[in-house]
Write a protein that holds these residues in place. Sequence first.
Motif: not given
Lengths: 222, 283
Positions: A7, A11, A14, A61, A64-72, A222, B48, B78, B81-82, B87, B95
């Motif tokens: 990932k 990234l 960019n 990155y 950004y846009d609350n991306g951590n919630a899904f990432l975790f 998150f 979370l 969610l 969130s995504g 990407l 990934m």
Amino acid sequence: MKGLLIKDFRLLKNQKNFFILVFVMAVFLTITGGDESSPATFVLPYVGFVCSFFVLSTISYDEYDNGNAFLFTLPFDRKIYALEKYIFGIVTGGAGLLLILAFILIYTDGMAGAEQTGETLFTAGVSAALLFFFLAVMIPFQLKFGPEKGRIAMFIVLLGTMALVFGIVKLAGLDDSALREAARVMGRMGLSGVAAVCIAAAAAVMVISMFISARILEKKEF
Amino acid sequence: MLKLENVRKNYDRFTLECSLEVQPGCITGLVGQNGAGKSTTFKAILGLIHTDGGRITLLGKDTKALTTADKERVGVVLSNSGVSEYLTVRDTAAMLDGFYRSFDRADFLEKCRGYQLPVDRKIKEFSTGMKAKLKLLIAISHGADFLLLDEPTAGLDVVARDSLLGILREYMEEDENRAILISSHISTDLEGVCDDLYMIHEGRIILHEETDVLLGSYGLLKLDPEQYASVDQQYFLRVKKEPYGYSALTDQKQFYIENYPKVVIENSGIDDMITMMIRGERV
């Protein structure tokens, strides 16, 4: 870990224009560096410092846009996320340093012979230590406070640390003789010894920093 | 599959106190208004947020003890969130390949193309519908046994919603032991796919019922003041004052059809039920 690294490298695409700009600047500074001292003295620490920002940008990155919630929610441990950021920082920063080091060695050796090679390698070692130190200081702040507040908090702490060191030096009555003694010790160790000590010290700070980052992430919501 | 026992999370102005269960082979819905606690419930299940009490069991284990391999068995959508929008779908596939052992990259990219998702464009350039489809395709891309879907149909038009629900039905048909917990504030989506429904309001579960029972046995009585005074109120769940008299929610529709033929009785949809459960008064 593998998924996180993929990932972050994806990234990093960019940032490729920024990466090219850093490299071009480094090459330019090397060529126009003057004859008195090795161009590496400024260029290598500069590259180390700038490259350490790549890992910070990946943290931004992620956030950004609350991306951590899904990432975790993906299958990895929070500790692994922290560890991956240090590894990614070392790999990208190290690659940048090696690239510029190779150019400097080829350029200076080609232009002025190999007298400066030892000094250049010493600077590269110290720059690697600086890179480790930057990463060790910046990553926990970035994880704890985010991109904007993180930078402010980091500068406050760095200024505070400098003030503390200055205060200790003043209070303890350390004077030039202490500095001369330190210089004598370093002289006995030789350039490679000093570089090795710097790298080892920075690596130790980095390990402590890694534990702090892991703790920050464990507590984060998150 | 999933069990929440007295799970509590305290915020300054909101407290979640939730118990619910999802059985293998079932699609369980979680309905409620915006801010009712649906997303907080999902976040608690996924670790979370840290909970202040209670116990969450997922795939037979306390969620705090879930390993990376266990997490591979869960697919997630969610609402807010995504994956990083910087990407592309192709980057995302690479990934996911690094995260999930049973992820099939070629199949995933094929499905994305099938749903008209451009694989080499950054996700931030996608429309709301495209992003929603991608989120769901990611959730089902690695053969998960359990899906946690928080508002997967939010912001979609009817056709796109139907297409997404079609994906879910297909997913369930592939393995009878799979299960889904899905939330939505669009109740018709849930009526069509869910086996049972939990209704959440102000952080608490106020109703749990099988969907067939909800749609078959629950009804809305429309009563003028005289009828209201004369009918047997023992099966009224909630009552609300209306310009014409009263409306009453019951879970014994048949009783009133048989005994009070003159009373207007409507089948209550889930929306009516939510409105009555929240705004109505207990008898």
